[in-house]
Motif scaffolding. Sequence first.
Motif, PDB file in Angstrom:
ATOM      1  N   TYR A 107       0.839  -1.207   0.000  1.00 43.44           N
ATOM      2  CA  TYR A 107       0.000   0.000   0.000  1.00 43.44           C
ATOM      3  C   TYR A 107       0.868   1.248   0.000  1.00 43.44           C
ATOM      4  CZ  TYR A 107       1.168   0.988   4.876  1.00 43.44           C
ATOM      5  OH  TYR A 107       1.853   1.308   6.028  1.00 43.44           O
TER       6      TYR A 107
ATOM      7  N   LEU B  29      -3.681   3.951  -2.144  1.00 43.71           N
ATOM      8  CA  LEU B  29      -3.960   2.770  -2.959  1.00 43.71           C
ATOM      9  C   LEU B  29      -3.392   1.538  -2.254  1.00 43.71           C
ATOM     10  CD1 LEU B  29      -3.128   3.870  -6.628  1.00 43.71           C
ATOM     11  CD2 LEU B  29      -5.396   3.264  -5.741  1.00 43.71           C
ATOM     12  N   ARG B  30      -4.065   0.408  -2.449  1.00 41.18           N
ATOM     13  CA  ARG B  30      -3.585  -0.858  -1.913  1.00 41.18           C
ATOM     14  C   ARG B  30      -3.959  -1.978  -2.871  1.00 41.18           C
ATOM     15  NH1 ARG B  30      -3.069  -3.062   3.613  1.00 41.18           N
ATOM     16  NH2 ARG B  30      -3.188  -5.343   3.540  1.00 41.18           N
ATOM     17  N   TYR B  31      -3.015  -2.882  -3.086  1.00 33.47           N
ATOM     18  CA  TYR B  31      -3.332  -4.100  -3.827  1.00 33.47           C
ATOM     19  C   TYR B  31      -3.141  -5.280  -2.891  1.00 33.47           C
ATOM     20  CZ  TYR B  31      -3.449  -7.986  -7.029  1.00 33.47           C
ATOM     21  OH  TYR B  31      -3.782  -9.172  -7.637  1.00 33.47           O
TER      22      TYR B  31
ATOM     23  N   HIS C 249      -3.668  -9.624  -2.518  1.00 35.25           N
ATOM     24  CA  HIS C 249      -3.937 -10.899  -3.184  1.00 35.25           C
ATOM     25  C   HIS C 249      -4.186 -11.949  -2.114  1.00 35.25           C
ATOM     26  CE1 HIS C 249      -3.876 -12.701  -7.244  1.00 35.25           C
ATOM     27  NE2 HIS C 249      -3.793 -13.840  -6.549  1.00 35.25           N
TER      28      HIS C 249
ATOM     29  N   LEU D 243      -7.883  -4.361  -5.821  1.00 41.06           N
ATOM     30  CA  LEU D 243      -7.277  -3.036  -5.760  1.00 41.06           C
ATOM     31  C   LEU D 243      -8.275  -2.097  -5.111  1.00 41.06           C
ATOM     32  CD1 LEU D 243      -4.881  -1.181  -6.620  1.00 41.06           C
ATOM     33  CD2 LEU D 243      -6.202  -0.673  -8.694  1.00 41.06           C
ATOM     34  N   THR D 244      -7.874  -1.455  -4.030  1.00 36.36           N
ATOM     35  CA  THR D 244      -8.746  -0.503  -3.343  1.00 36.36           C
ATOM     36  C   THR D 244      -8.046   0.844  -3.246  1.00 36.36           C
ATOM     37  OG1 THR D 244      -7.915  -1.270  -1.200  1.00 36.36           O
ATOM     38  CG2 THR D 244      -9.951  -2.254  -1.998  1.00 36.36           C
TER      39      THR D 244
END
Length: 812
Positions: free
Chosen positions: A498, A515-517, A519, A545-546
């Motif tokens: 993030y 932003l954060r990804y 998985h 993705l948020t």
Amino acid sequence: MKFLARVIMTTRIFFLLFLLGLQLISAQEISVLDQDSREPILNVAVFNLDKSKTVVSDFDGKCDLSIFDRNERITFQHISYEIRKSTKAQIQRQKRKIYLTLKAEQLDEVIMSVSKWEQQKKDIPNKIASIDAREIAFTNPQTSADLLQNSGKVFVQKSQLGGGSPMIRGFATNRLLLSVDGIRMNNAIFRGGNIQNVISIDPYTIKNTEVIFGPGSVIYGSDAIGGVMNFYTKKAEFTTSDSLAFSGNANYRFASANTENTLHFDFNVGKRKWAFFTSASYNNFSDLKMGQDGPDTYLRNTYVTQRNGQDELVVNNTPEKQISTGYNQINLLQKIAYKPNNNWRYDLGLHFSETSDYSRYDRLIRPNTDNTGLLSAEWFYGPQKWFMSKLQINKKGKGLFYDGLKITAAYQRFEESRNNRDFQDLIRNRTKENVDAISANIDFENKRIGDLRLYYGTEYIFNRVGSKGNQQNIETNIISNAASRYPDGATWQTVAGYIKAEYKAKPNFTLLSGLRYSHVWIDAVFDKTFFPFPFDDAKLDNGALTGSIGLSWFPKADLQITWNGSTAFRSPNIDDVGKVFDSEPGSVVVPNPDLEPEYAYNTELGIQKNFADKVVLKGATFYTYLVDALVRRDFQFNGQSQIEYYGELSNVQAVQNAAKAYVYGFELGLEAFLTDNLSITSNLTITKGIEEEADGTDSPGRHVSPTFGDFHIVWKNQKLKVDAFLNYNGKIDFEDLAPSEISKAYIYAVDTNGNPYSPSWHTLNLRSQYAISNALKATLSLENITNQRYRSYSSGIAAPGINLVLGLGYRF
């Protein structure tokens, strides 16, 4: 030789005079400390009547009063604290310490939860409720669930005395994120039904609690859809010298409604480089007694007991007493800190909590199919255990890419079990679960790029689930294997990165964005011994993705406007994918390996107006849209809509991406400081929510709380604080109940048409705290003075009737 002797004698005299001078100087040095936390206060202005003599306290709260006369009147003033006046002689009699009390209107708080680093609350666009140690000490909550409820901003549901499930902005349970010292407690078996993990956190150890309203997925990842509750516990404290310092607290609490007896102690041992903090609490609760004025349907008229090995339904001679709800609990905490210099700090924290067995009360009052008695003879949770070890390394200074660095590793162990037996049935069914959770975080702070501050980091989490099932014949004690609740050995893991930015475009205008990804992987293998599952395993592999963007704007010094837009997600966990359990009478939930994450889109607008530092009005409105919502709905298992589960033909259900939902509402707050001693505070929350099915039909949201709020009138001086307050909840009519709530009609009142509904209620309460001395404080509260009989929405247990709460706290 005589000359040398005179020199030596003169030197000794000067040395003795020097030591005497040092002693006199140190005798003039005093410490200015916070009344509640006992922490030093920096930049306290100390002056005489005409301000001709002035000194300021340093970083350690110390200042030298040598310029003042012994009986001269001295004023201590700080922007965040009440003014205090004394004389040097009085302070010297009090061991050269003076204590200041924080102002009620102090709003310039430091917040940790939004970025994991300190930020000014005024620069943050999210709505955040901060509950500090002094407020916790005053409200004197029974559990951490009650701590949240006492804020007046969080709705709490209870299915039993040993519980408390928060609801925030129409979301609850696994759509809210719970963390302790920045470590998430949410694990792979956090369920959609009401959960009680929050009671594992000892309120006596909490230094500060921060509740983020709305999504927090950028920092916390999956589950943080409706909000984040972060509990920061007390730290091991160092001293500013090489000498050993010892301090501590001892507390006792009694409540009459459930004959509670709580004992707590903690102590801190500190030196310049090493510090140790130890804490222990023990709670014992008897059966809870409800109020006298309210619906008769809440009464506990009968209960099941065993006589000569046989279940019997007996009459409860005191139907206000909720048999059996009592339990006990122990909480332990150990912290060790090492600070070799000003740039490095190492912290080790060990948390442990364990309850006794405790009944799930809402299942014990469930009627049988012909409504002639009770369905269950037993329904209880086995000991709920939680252990967490956390090691954190903090580094300050000028790194190549950061000004602050945190490396955190944690291990958690969760244990719980469910035990139930039907009335006059010899078989006790049991499932036992445990989760081993490890996590690692690296977090950076960079504040060297002009007016831009960056926060960024990575996270890895791994959960392994253990689950066993068995059946015990209570007559022969023969134990046989049975279906487990979850696939044994299932794993859930996630890796994420993030970045979050805070940009102060102008002194009165701040932008935040992030932003954060993430998985997520799930691997579960199903045991077909007891159920012929039409699949062998569940393997989920998905990413999300948020993001968030928001602003905080002060068009005027006394007016703040905030806006925030954000997305959030919740990835399916083992509870969603692989659970087998009886969700409600006549229904059984089966696994569904074909699930996708659910996503939320949120926007909120807030405004805060300060009228001459006397009245502060706050308001916020929000709207959240949830797509691919994970909900429990009817399902086909091997082509069948009904299967036999523990000897009962049950409708088949499963968690599915079968709905959309939207939630909106308003939150209002008032703080009015009428005089230096008298103030008023009030909160009001209005929430509405609808779930839309795939076929176009809709229904009320399950976790949408009724309108609720409070109103407080507070009077205080330096020794006494009194709070007279009103708590109130609105009504939810039958047509506004969620279908899953209608199926639990036995926990609700009955309207004039014979339908279940949740009535409105209000309570009158009085709370007080008196400082007998600087070391000894007493609290006395009288809750639900009018002895109302009520149940909060969706709660299986009735709330306490009139309740006398006594507390003593001694600081040494």
